[in-house]
Enzyme design. Structure first.
Site, PDB file in Angstrom:
ATOM      1  NE  ARG A 109      -4.318  -1.874   1.596  1.00  0.00           N
ATOM      2  CZ  ARG A 109      -5.366  -2.062   2.371  1.00  0.00           C
ATOM      3  NH1 ARG A 109      -5.410  -1.508   3.574  1.00  0.00           N
ATOM      4  NH2 ARG A 109      -6.385  -2.799   1.960  1.00  0.00           N
ATOM      5  CB  SER A 110       0.565   4.564   1.637  1.00  0.00           C
ATOM      6  OG  SER A 110      -0.600   5.010   0.982  1.00  0.00           O
ATOM      7  CB  ALA A 111       5.116   0.991   2.466  1.00  0.00           C
ATOM      8  CE  LYS A 147       0.615   8.243  -0.974  1.00  0.00           C
ATOM      9  NZ  LYS A 147      -0.227   7.053  -0.767  1.00  0.00           N
TER      10      LYS A 147
END
Length: 409
Positions: free
Chosen positions: A89-91, A93
């Site tokens: 997921r947002s890791a 980014k």
């Protein structure tokens, strides 16, 4: 390193820990015993070398409900292996930020240039004032879309980038910050494409994952599909000590209200694609669909702060300083809590606790976490198939972080 092999309920925990890091092993076991962990891995590097490498549980989440609401067609029998990878997921980014900062390091991307200098269509509706550094610091003003994308549109980079380019900003760009939960995918992906002529998927593969030997992808090759575990929703029965478990009323209301900027940012794609599907895994969404092992995340962050075992290093000291320097701080218009952000990375704070005030990294909603701390020389990667309810601070990850802090003291 000393072998660590224990049993936590029905979940075998395997791996190795260096002397002194046994508290991390104990915390990892507790996650299975008391916090409902199904399958996970954690890796810690110190001064460029691994000191913790643990994995355990089942590869495929065997809960009754899959992420798309359908019945999960798995029996939960396959064990998590050392090379099991997961959607983080947002890791993701933090991986995308590394690409943009590497381009800057090479002189190909000016952080103080307008985004429109590379992507002319983006200038619409006053966004000519958006700088590249504003994208990395979540100050671009376009965390949501007036018309949410369908799953098919979201997985088509050209279509999604055009929608972001056409969007009116929700505040005067550069003057405030708000978490760009999904639009960060097309902001960073399109910038990379305009600067290099390549997909960010290929840049990650050729200039980060390949040279560092990382099992990490933004756009999974079909040949690697069999290594990816199935995600599922997890309701942990308890919280890590000292971690807020009940959000403040204004935060809860922001997530409930369909007209709030919070909901609109997280619903920029509606309905959201099935994160367990082959189509989602192979798509290029650098805000949300990175797939990695815990070891890959830890080794990546270790290479941002120094040399890893074979001498490889990604960031120069100057680029590392950019990643860590506070670029946004205060009440986040989307997350409705106080956040601290560097260029592409979350910094240590109440909303996203890391190891120390000097740490930088990125969580993934529901569990995953990766960060580095230059002062202690530590780098950390944690991945899981059980998606909790937290956005930036998961009880399982925080228990591991506290154990690392104890071990490193």
């Amino acid at each position: 390193m000393s072998a660590a092999e224990v049993e936590a309920g029905n979940a075998g925990v395997h791996g190795t820990v260096s002397e002194g890091f046994e508290p991390v092993r104990d915390a990892f076991v507790r996650n299975f015993a008391t916090l409902g962990e199904r399958g996970a891995a954690v890796v810690v590097y110190r001064d460029g070398r691994p000191v913790v490498d643990l994995w355990g549980g089942i590869r495929d989440f065997d809960g009754a409900e899959a992420l798309d609401g359908a019945e999960a067609e798995v029996d939960g029998a396959a064990p998590w292996e050392r090379d099991t990878a997961q959607v983080v997921r947002s890791a993701t980014k933090g991986i995308a930020a590394a690409v943009l900062l590497l381009l800057h390091q090479r002189g190909e991307l000016d952080l103080d240039a307008p985004v429109g200098a590379y992507w002319p269509e983006f200038k619409a509706h006053g966004k000519d004032r958006v700088l590249v550094r504003h994208v990395l610091a979540h100050r671009a003003g376009v965390p949501a879309l007036d018309r949410p994308l369908t799953p098919e549109q979201a997985l088509a980079p050209d279509v999604a980038a055009a929608a972001v380019a056409a969007q009116r900003p929700f505040w005067d760009p550069g003057t405030d910050h708000g978490y760009h939960a999904h639009t960060y995918s097309w902001l960073t992906g399109e910038l990379v494409r305009r600067v290099t002529g390549r997909s960010i998927r290929d840049v990650v593969a050729e200039e980060i994952a390949g040279p560092l030997g990382l099992d990490l992808w933004v756009g999974l090759p079909a040949a690697e599909a069999g290594r990816v575990g199935r995600l599922g929703r997890l309701d942990a029965p308890a919280a890590a000590p000292g971690l807020r478990t009940r959000p403040k009323p204004q935060v809860s209301e922001a997530y409930r209200n369909p007209d709030s900027l919070t909901r609109r940012a997280f619903d920029a794609v509606s309905p959201f694609p099935d994160e367990n599907s082959a189509a989602y895994h192979s798509a290029v969404l650098p805000a949300s669909n990175g797939i990695a092992t815990a070891g890959a995340l830890a080794r990546l962050y270790a290479s941002l702060i120094g040399e890893v075992e074979d001498g490889a290093r990604l960031f120069t000291p100057g680029t590392l300083a950019l990643a860590r320097a506070e670029a946004s701080a205060g009440a986040d218009r989307v997350l409705v809590v106080h956040t601290r952000l560097g260029l592409g990375y979350m910094l240590h704070g109440a909303a996203s606790p890391l190891l120390a005030p000097t740490s930088f990294g990125h969580p993934g909603r529901g569990g995953a976490l990766a960060f580095a701390d230059p002062e202690s020389g530590l780098a950390f990667g944690y991945v899981t198939n059980g998606m909790g309810k937290g956005v930036t601070a998961d009880a399982r990850a925080q228990g591991l972080v506290r154990a690392v802090r104890t071990a490193a003291a």
